[in-house]
Design a protein around this motif. Structure first.
Motif, PDB file in Angstrom:
ATOM      1  N   LEU A 383       0.684  -1.194   0.048  1.00  0.00           N
ATOM      2  CA  LEU A 383      -0.115   0.057   0.026  1.00  0.00           C
ATOM      3  C   LEU A 383       0.891   1.272   0.001  1.00  0.00           C
ATOM      4  CD1 LEU A 383      -2.757   1.436   0.381  1.00  0.00           C
ATOM      5  CD2 LEU A 383      -2.388   1.275   2.857  1.00  0.00           C
ATOM      6  N   GLU A 384       0.855   2.212  -1.059  1.00  0.00           N
ATOM      7  CA  GLU A 384       1.520   3.211  -1.060  1.00  0.00           C
ATOM      8  C   GLU A 384       0.417   4.367  -0.898  1.00  0.00           C
ATOM      9  OE1 GLU A 384       4.842   2.858  -4.260  1.00  0.00           O
ATOM     10  OE2 GLU A 384       3.228   1.693  -4.805  1.00  0.00           O
ATOM     11  N   VAL A 385       0.682   5.281  -0.076  1.00  0.00           N
ATOM     12  CA  VAL A 385      -0.122   6.628   0.169  1.00  0.00           C
ATOM     13  C   VAL A 385       0.681   7.992  -0.217  1.00  0.00           C
ATOM     14  CG1 VAL A 385      -1.617   7.908   1.761  1.00  0.00           C
ATOM     15  CG2 VAL A 385      -1.790   5.505   1.668  1.00  0.00           C
ATOM     16  N   GLY A 386       0.181   8.779  -0.969  1.00  0.00           N
ATOM     17  CA  GLY A 386       0.816   9.976  -1.066  1.00  0.00           C
ATOM     18  C   GLY A 386      -0.191  10.901  -0.413  1.00  0.00           C
ATOM     19  N   THR A 483     -11.606  -2.447  -1.162  1.00  0.00           N
ATOM     20  CA  THR A 483     -12.546  -1.487  -2.319  1.00  0.00           C
ATOM     21  C   THR A 483     -11.501  -0.845  -3.382  1.00  0.00           C
ATOM     22  OG1 THR A 483     -12.320   0.634  -0.939  1.00  0.00           O
ATOM     23  CG2 THR A 483     -14.265  -1.158  -0.331  1.00  0.00           C
ATOM     24  N   LEU A 484     -10.282  -1.144  -3.117  1.00  0.00           N
ATOM     25  CA  LEU A 484      -9.351  -0.470  -4.244  1.00  0.00           C
ATOM     26  C   LEU A 484      -9.173  -1.318  -5.267  1.00  0.00           C
ATOM     27  CD1 LEU A 484      -6.914   1.491  -1.890  1.00  0.00           C
ATOM     28  CD2 LEU A 484      -8.947   2.242  -2.683  1.00  0.00           C
ATOM     29  N   GLU A 485      -9.154  -0.958  -6.461  1.00  0.00           N
ATOM     30  CA  GLU A 485      -8.699  -2.041  -7.735  1.00  0.00           C
ATOM     31  C   GLU A 485      -7.003  -2.029  -7.645  1.00  0.00           C
ATOM     32  OE1 GLU A 485     -10.314  -0.582 -11.392  1.00  0.00           O
ATOM     33  OE2 GLU A 485     -12.242  -0.376 -10.671  1.00  0.00           O
ATOM     34  N   THR A 486      -6.671  -3.127  -8.057  1.00  0.00           N
ATOM     35  CA  THR A 486      -5.098  -3.314  -8.034  1.00  0.00           C
ATOM     36  C   THR A 486      -4.412  -2.383  -8.996  1.00  0.00           C
ATOM     37  OG1 THR A 486      -5.803  -5.513  -7.157  1.00  0.00           O
ATOM     38  CG2 THR A 486      -3.207  -5.225  -8.141  1.00  0.00           C
ATOM     39  N   ILE A 514      -3.466   7.356  -3.799  1.00  0.00           N
ATOM     40  CA  ILE A 514      -3.363   6.046  -3.095  1.00  0.00           C
ATOM     41  C   ILE A 514      -3.314   4.732  -4.232  1.00  0.00           C
ATOM     42  CG2 ILE A 514      -4.456   4.231  -1.650  1.00  0.00           C
ATOM     43  CD1 ILE A 514      -6.105   6.571  -0.243  1.00  0.00           C
ATOM     44  N   ARG A 515      -2.222   3.620  -4.087  1.00  0.00           N
ATOM     45  CA  ARG A 515      -2.122   2.809  -4.874  1.00  0.00           C
ATOM     46  C   ARG A 515      -2.094   1.505  -4.230  1.00  0.00           C
ATOM     47  NH1 ARG A 515       2.213   3.982  -8.645  1.00  0.00           N
ATOM     48  NH2 ARG A 515       3.357   3.365  -7.089  1.00  0.00           N
ATOM     49  N   PHE A 516      -2.733   0.499  -4.365  1.00  0.00           N
ATOM     50  CA  PHE A 516      -2.555  -0.695  -3.683  1.00  0.00           C
ATOM     51  C   PHE A 516      -2.010  -1.776  -4.906  1.00  0.00           C
ATOM     52  CE2 PHE A 516      -4.642  -5.184  -2.766  1.00  0.00           C
ATOM     53  CZ  PHE A 516      -3.934  -5.320  -2.018  1.00  0.00           C
ATOM     54  N   THR A 517      -0.919  -2.421  -4.660  1.00  0.00           N
ATOM     55  CA  THR A 517      -0.247  -3.178  -5.584  1.00  0.00           C
ATOM     56  C   THR A 517      -0.175  -4.597  -5.154  1.00  0.00           C
ATOM     57  OG1 THR A 517       1.237  -1.495  -6.188  1.00  0.00           O
ATOM     58  CG2 THR A 517       2.073  -3.527  -6.825  1.00  0.00           C
ATOM     59  N   PRO A 660     -18.928   1.246  -7.751  1.00  0.00           N
ATOM     60  CA  PRO A 660     -18.431   2.416  -7.161  1.00  0.00           C
ATOM     61  C   PRO A 660     -17.148   2.818  -7.980  1.00  0.00           C
ATOM     62  CG  PRO A 660     -19.255   0.936  -5.386  1.00  0.00           C
ATOM     63  CD  PRO A 660     -19.161   0.117  -6.860  1.00  0.00           C
ATOM     64  N   ARG A 661     -16.771   3.836  -8.375  1.00  0.00           N
ATOM     65  CA  ARG A 661     -15.705   4.070  -8.954  1.00  0.00           C
ATOM     66  C   ARG A 661     -14.687   4.901  -8.214  1.00  0.00           C
ATOM     67  NH1 ARG A 661     -16.590   3.795 -14.599  1.00  0.00           N
ATOM     68  NH2 ARG A 661     -18.311   2.340 -14.901  1.00  0.00           N
ATOM     69  N   LEU A 662     -15.381   5.420  -6.908  1.00  0.00           N
ATOM     70  CA  LEU A 662     -14.263   6.002  -6.096  1.00  0.00           C
ATOM     71  C   LEU A 662     -14.217   5.236  -4.840  1.00  0.00           C
ATOM     72  CD1 LEU A 662     -15.891   9.781  -6.635  1.00  0.00           C
ATOM     73  CD2 LEU A 662     -13.836   8.702  -7.469  1.00  0.00           C
TER      74      LEU A 662
END
Length: 796
Positions: A383-386, A483-486, A514-517, A660-662
């Protein structure tokens, strides 16, 4: 109408999609920097979720051979770094001609208004103006650019110059000057030009830091029995109980029901202990004396590191410990270790690492790993959060008669807490800091909170006029990773909402990237079929009361340990991030939960209404089609389950368009925050115990009784229906039970000799019959059920 429910307010509380200029990934690890291409594979993978902010870094290492003052014969040196209107100073040393500072200064490139960097070496004077020793001047156009993972720039010795820069003077200073980004290792520890007004200890409170929660263990103390207890009152036997204490946590066993010198309890006492273990287990055996006071019968202090660490459900061996008699005189204190007592206590104590301690009793779980590291599995993602910026913040305090806000952001996921640097006096702060977490389960939540730093000046007051020294809450955001897309970057602006006595208030917006890898899709799919919490939570579960108590103990320990860091993560911040008050009574939250339950049944209610329309032929075409479908399913019953599965599949495919897109965000409508009554809101934010007057408490108590009465009625109605089902065969009503068992016998015979298809067909036709053949009175079965007795008749 509540003003908060107006359309423009509803739009204001919604999540917004943004398109910031983030650092981009380029082939071969190249990223576009401030003035060209910078080769930095690590920088792009670490800082591509934030806007790159360039800073001028000045590392002041040390000086040597500085001249002494002719009058005092000594030198109290310090260094002043000046760039335009910005000026930073190091600490000064007394009587030292070869000082070492190792301090870093950072100047934002956006605010640089000078083409020359000046580094002055001065001699501190007690009275009057500080003496000038020398300076070093750098041309800004000649400063090199450095971005990690390039090695740090090596500092160099520079000869000092006089005021005019015409000749060299005695002394040298070791410096390193470079242009870098917030990805630089020196960035967190640097003095920043936008916080130049902060002095003294306040400098430590503005820096960004990463914290790690202490490793928490459950301490299970099974108090089994004691032997040979001796009371001061020889005329009667002691009636004893055991009091156990770990730090500020105190628990007691039940009082032994009989008076005996060998009492038995066999009771578990649960504590939370943080590693490294600083507290000790203090056990005191006390007895009820005749004068209504507890008398100490024995005591023992045990360090926690001596106990076994249990990782699974294997049994723990019990041990006997000798108790010391409590209450030696001063003259006998030195003989304490020479005296022997036969009083013993039998214990089974262990540190349990097979549980996850902090989050298991809340819905916002951010970590599912057990305490014992040996039981951890491999991470399944990153998980990367800016943390980009905030916009439209409100003034939180006054400084020199002007409203201001000094904001920082805190993010918590798993054991790792991060805190950004504090941006001074800005309602639109820009942090542009990026952090990374390992993910062990996608069904977890990351929490981010924004706070106002109230520990930078000694005279500041809150905007409300109080003098509290707590960091003020500005708002909070929660994001569930599942809930986040990869591999998708989400750049959104989240509203920061706070409930105040006046109602819901928007304090600003927090801008995140935010990015979930995913590291292994197979491992994620594997996790969805396995328990969320560790194995010990299901083999030896805790009660609800134990979970609440342990959770509060854990939060207090975490708050104390993080409060000892530098800069400290204060207690009010930790409590807000961990939702310490989420279990407190709230009329608003109770209404919200009630309507959440109602919404769950909305689908079933809609289906029942549709079936009612079909039964009463409101739409003849639909009713005829339902009859046809019913006949097909009766003739071919093997199609029932495939039809249901295909129907669910079709619904899922149909709903994909409206997915949901967000990411999820704080829903004011769901929280019942838009239409909350002012007094209900004031009750929610009231202290515990309450600080209100007796009249207000009486009014709220009467209101609570009214609400509880309605809940009591609903619970009673549900219990009544269940007891009527039990009464069918319990013979509480002999005639009703006789009728029911005769009906069951007849039904069994009929169902045995009649094909099931025929029974289902006749039942379905009867249920779907035309309204012309229906009666408006209740059915026979309904009348029979309502006449069955319940235990409500036996209630007082």
């Amino acid at each position: 109408m509540n003003p908060l429910s107006a359309p423009h307010h509803q739009e204001e509380f919604k999540l917004k999609d943004t398109k910031p200029q983030l650092g981009e990934r380029w082939p071969h690890g190249a990223v576009r920097g401030g003035g060209g291409w910078i080769s930095s594979e690590r920088a792009t993978s670490t800082y591509d979720l934030v806007e790159q902010m360039f800073h001028l870094f000045v590392r002041v290492v040390k000086a040597k051979d500085l001249p002494t003052n002719p009058l005092s014969g000594s030198c109290d040196p310090y260094i002043e770094v000046k760039l335009g209107n910005y000026k930073g100073t190091t600490k000064h040393y007394q009587k030292k001609i070869n000082p070492e500072w190792n301090e870093v200064f950072a100047f934002s490139k956006e605010k640089i208004q000078s083409s020359v960097l000046e580094v002055f070496v001065r001699d501190r004077e007690m009275v009057g103006r500080d003496d000038y020793i020398g300076k070093v001047v750098f041309d800004m156009n000649e400063v090199p650019t450095r971005v990690p993972p390039d090695s740090p720039l090596a500092p160099q010795w520079y000869r000092l110059e006089d005021r005019r820069g015409e000749r060299k003077v005695k002394g040298e200073v070791m410096l390193a000057v470079w242009m870098g980004t917030q990805a630089d290792e020196a960035f967190p520890e640097a003095w920043h030009s936008d916080a130049a007004s902060v002095k003294g200890e306040g400098v430590f409170n503005i820096r960004s830091k990463v914290y790690v929660s202490p490793k928490l263990w459950y301490l299970r103390v099974n108090v089994i029995e004691a032997q040979d207890l001796e009371s001061d009152d020889k005329s009667q036997l002691p009636q004893a109980f055991v009091k156990a204490q770990v730090g500020n946590q105190i628990l007691k066993t039940k009082l032994c029901p009989t008076r005996t010198i060998n009492p038995m309890w066999n009771e578990d006492l649960l504590f939370v202990a943080a590693e490294p273990f600083e507290e000790q287990l203090v056990l005191t055996v006390e007895g009820k004396a005749s004068n209504a006071k507890d008398e100490v019968l024995g005591r023992i202090i045990l360090p926690l590191h001596i106990f076994e660490r249990r990782l699974d459900h294997r049994p723990v061996h019990s041990r006997w410990f000798n108790l010391e008699k409590f209450g030696f005189g001063i003259l006998e204190a030195d003989k304490r270790h020479e005296l022997k007592f036969s009083t013993r206590i039998h214990l089974r104590v262990c540190l349990e690492g097979g549980y996850h301690v902090l989050d298991e009793s809340t819905m916002y779980i951010s970590d599912v790993r057990p305490t014992a590291r040996q039981l951890w599995k491999q991470p399944i993602g990153v998980l990367e959060v800016g943390i980009l910026s905030a916009q439209g913040l409100l003034p939180m305090k006054t400084n020199d008669g002007k409203g201001t806000t000094d904001t920082y952001c805190v993010a918590k996921y798993g054991l790792k807490w991060v805190r950004t640097r504090t941006i001074m006096e800005s309602f639109n702060p820009k942090w542009n800091e990026q952090y990374t977490w390992e993910v062990y389960d996608p069904c977890t939540v990351i929490t981010l909170g924004v706070f106002d730093n109230c520990h930078l000046r000694g005279t500041e007051k809150l905007a409300s006029g109080g003098g509290a020294r707590n960091d003020s809450r500005i708002g909070k955001v929660r994001i569930r990773l599942s809930t986040l897309e990869t591999d998708r970057i989400y750049t959104n602006s989240y509203p920061l909402l706070v409930l105040q006595s006046s109602g819901l208030k928007k304090m600003g917006e927090l801008h995140l990237a935010i990015r979930f890898t995913c590291l292994s899709l197979a491992n994620i799919i594997y996790l969805y079929g396995h328990p969320l919490l560790p194995k010990m939570h299901y083999l030896h579960p805790f009660t609800v009361n134990q979970l609440d108590s342990l959770r509060y103990q854990a939060m207090n320990i975490v708050a104390v340990r993080l409060g000892r860091a530098e800069p400290s993560l204060r207690k009010e911040v930790v409590e807000y991030m961990l939702d310490v008050d989420s279990h407190m009574w709230s009329m608003r939250r109770s209404k919200a939960n009630f309507f959440r339950i109602v919404s769950l049944f909305s689908g079933a209610i809609s289906m029942s209404k549709w079936l009612g329309d079909v039964r009463y032929w409101k739409n003849p075409v639909t009713s005829i089609l339902v009859h046809i479908l019913f006949f097909i399913l009766i003739c071919y019953p093997e199609l029932i389950l495939p039809t249901i599965s295909l129907y669910m599949f079709s619904i899922g495919i149909w709903n994909y368009r409206s997915r949901p897109r967000l990411p999820p965000y704080m829903d004011t409508k769901l929280s019942w925050a838009e239409a909350v009554h002012p007094d209900e809101m004031d009750e929610e934010i009231d202290t515990f115990p309450t600080s209100k007057s007796q009249d207000v408490i009486r009014m709220r108590y009467d209101r609570l009784r009214s609400v509880a009465g309605r809940i009591q009625t609903v619970v009673g109605d549900i219990a009544t229906q269940g007891e009527r089902f039990q009464a069918l065969l319990s013979w509480r009503d002999p005639r009703a039970t006789s009728l029911y068992i005769v009906f069951c016998l007849i039904a069994a015979v009929v169902l045995y000799i009649t094909p099931f298809k025929m029974v289902a067909l006749l039942a379905g036709i009867f249920w779907l019959r035309h309204p012309r053949f229906r009666s408006k009175l209740p059915s026979v079965s309904s009348n029979f059920f309502r006449r069955l007795p319940s235990r409500a008749d036996s209630m007082l």
